[in-house]
Write an enzyme that holds these catalytic residues in place. Sequence first.
Site, short mmCIF file in Angstrom:
data_model
loop_
_atom_site.label_atom_id
_atom_site.label_comp_id
_atom_site.label_asym_id
_atom_site.label_seq_id
_atom_site.Cartn_x
_atom_site.Cartn_y
_atom_site.Cartn_z
N ASN A 53 39.41 37.12 42.24
CA ASN A 53 40.05 37.73 41.30
C ASN A 53 41.50 37.25 41.31
O ASN A 53 42.36 37.48 40.31
CB ASN A 53 39.89 39.38 41.28
CG ASN A 53 38.63 39.58 40.87
OD1 ASN A 53 37.73 38.94 40.12
ND2 ASN A 53 38.06 40.83 41.09
N HIS B 242 31.97 44.88 46.35
CA HIS B 242 30.92 43.49 46.38
C HIS B 242 32.00 42.73 47.00
O HIS B 242 33.00 42.90 47.39
CB HIS B 242 30.56 43.43 44.93
CG HIS B 242 31.76 43.55 43.83
ND1 HIS B 242 32.51 42.43 43.61
CD2 HIS B 242 32.00 44.57 43.08
CE1 HIS B 242 33.14 42.79 42.71
NE2 HIS B 242 32.97 43.86 42.49
N ASP C 155 27.98 39.27 36.52
CA ASP C 155 29.08 38.41 37.33
C ASP C 155 28.70 38.53 38.61
O ASP C 155 29.33 37.51 39.27
CB ASP C 155 30.48 38.89 36.66
CG ASP C 155 30.69 40.35 36.90
OD1 ASP C 155 29.71 41.17 36.99
OD2 ASP C 155 31.73 40.68 36.90
N HIS C 156 28.14 39.65 39.14
CA HIS C 156 27.75 39.76 40.65
C HIS C 156 26.98 41.14 40.78
O HIS C 156 26.80 41.89 39.73
CB HIS C 156 29.15 40.10 41.22
CG HIS C 156 30.00 41.00 40.87
ND1 HIS C 156 29.89 42.21 41.01
CD2 HIS C 156 31.31 40.94 40.27
CE1 HIS C 156 30.74 43.00 40.48
NE2 HIS C 156 31.63 42.15 40.18
N THR D 189 34.56 39.57 40.24
CA THR D 189 34.45 39.57 38.50
C THR D 189 34.60 38.20 37.91
O THR D 189 34.16 37.48 37.32
CB THR D 189 35.35 40.56 38.03
OG1 THR D 189 34.58 41.94 38.58
CG2 THR D 189 35.09 40.53 36.54
N LYS E 227 37.60 44.44 30.28
CA LYS E 227 38.56 43.58 31.17
C LYS E 227 38.87 42.38 30.60
O LYS E 227 38.01 41.79 29.64
CB LYS E 227 37.92 43.27 32.44
CG LYS E 227 37.33 44.66 33.42
CD LYS E 227 36.86 43.88 34.63
CE LYS E 227 36.50 45.12 35.43
NZ LYS E 227 35.48 44.58 36.78
N ASP F 63 28.96 43.87 34.07
CA ASP F 63 29.64 43.61 35.39
C ASP F 63 28.96 44.75 36.50
O ASP F 63 28.68 45.52 36.21
CB ASP F 63 31.12 44.30 35.07
CG ASP F 63 32.15 43.70 36.06
OD1 ASP F 63 31.95 43.66 37.08
OD2 ASP F 63 33.13 43.25 35.55
#
Length: 568
Positions: A119, A500, A354-355, A98, A181, A58
């Site tokens: 999200n 982000h 994921d980013h 995410t 998470k 992540d």
Amino acid sequence: MTRVRTTFAAAAALLTLAGCGAVQGWTPAAQAQTPAPAPAPATEATARPTLVVTLVIDQFSANLFNQYRDDFTGGLATLAQQGRVHANGFQQHGLTETCPGHSTVLTGMNPARTGIPANDWVDPATGKEVYCLFSPVNHLAHGDDTTDNGVVGTEQLEATTLADWLKAASPQSRVFAVSGKDRGAINLNGHKGDGAYWYTVGFGFTTYVEPGQTAEARLQPVAALNSRIAERLRATPPSWTYTRDACRNLDGEWEINGQTFRSSLPPQRFELDTSPILDELTLEAATELLETQQLGRRGVVDMLGVSLSGTDRIGHTFGTQGPEMCEQMHRLDAALGRFLERLPQGAIVVLTADHGGSDFVERLAVRGYPHAHRGDAAAMARINETLKAQFGLDYGPLSLGGSGVMVGDAEQKGLPEPLRGRILNAALELLRANPDIAFAESRDVLLAEPMPPADLTPDLMTVRQRMRLSAVAQRSPDIITALKENVVMGGRVGRTISGHGTPWDYDRRVPIIFWWPGAQGQERFLPIRTIDIAPTLAPIIGVQTPADLDGRCIDLQAPGGSVCPTGR
């Protein structure tokens, strides 16, 4: 699951199968509860992989990967030196968070088609925020549905995954995922996986419980692990300090929104889930599942998803260029090395993110980027005052939600037309005049535009095209916005000081690495996308993909001699 676009029946076409280091008094559990099995020699029967391991780090930008690449000596070094390294991978959509990022990795689809634009988003009918994996029919296994992100499941995910395609064609295959998470684990586990587990402080690894299931049964694969972790934490409370002088040398002090931030270890306020220990525990759980479920050792293809949340939590809380992230990179590298040693010979691994992410703007500004700054926090209030006067309202019609701007009444519920449209157009004009905003467009206008051409490489996309790939009807905000590069809003020491979620390449560009035991290193510099991962892995394990994917197959020259289907 009537909203799933690609049915499980359609996915069940054909399946062909060829046959945590010690730190300041706290020690992660030795990951050798049982001796690691000796790798079996490669034979014709084991040539095709029997285990797919998906690693998602992540907030692991390509910039961060390249910054520390020469310093890695553990698992990240193995992947970087022996893998098929695509250093210019992309999450090609614009709202880089995410949940949408994870949704692309194993579906082969952009967020516009996975149904996960952010999200969370705001339901215009109620004015309430909806979490990206909200599932009101489920319960949390640890018994408190008010913790974490509340009740979760897969209902909001509108696409099937590689794990689902595998389970539909090979029901005896096992699929598990683990993360710090819930959204990391659940997206990788898919709709039909056998278990998605995430860490919750004070309990251990938990999961969701569907109607007709019991918490005891759902937690059984991690119950023994949770007991061991709880006993260890009671005996020796964890802490976080330096292991490397190179990281200590990055100490500094910064002023952020009138607060002093001391960038040093131990941090001003230590928490386990904003430290490297979170990923060490996650990889311990992944090893537990690997061993107890005998993944990849049963003569069929299995899958294990591992989403590592520590880099993201540390990046948000401390930034990406300080001693905290330095220590995180080295400890994550070491923990991944221990994990890779446990994999069976028949494993194939893909690593991505994921980013990406950037450092906090105060440090950027003094390191050669004077344009980096925190935006005007009062701008939205001024725009609302202007709209109130213009339309004779006694409330501000704009609110922030779902990574954009919502237009609503005093309770944030959707307004009727034509009032909504008139306010929206006036708001667009005011937002576009804000010097901190690079992009503002209504969701409905973006949805009316075609998708970017499938053969357009992600580095050449316009901001508008990137945002189109993030737009989802009924879920995206009324107005989709993007701040200018290295401009952020808010910021609070001890909470979030960097973030982000933008369409800029420091948030979109991520490493994509494929590796298997015995692989020969190979650098591939042209861009590929996270949506290309699932269609690339599917033929390698003998699974037929749905016909309507956004991604394409990449020829890895991997074990089993699989090649990409013609025309894909």
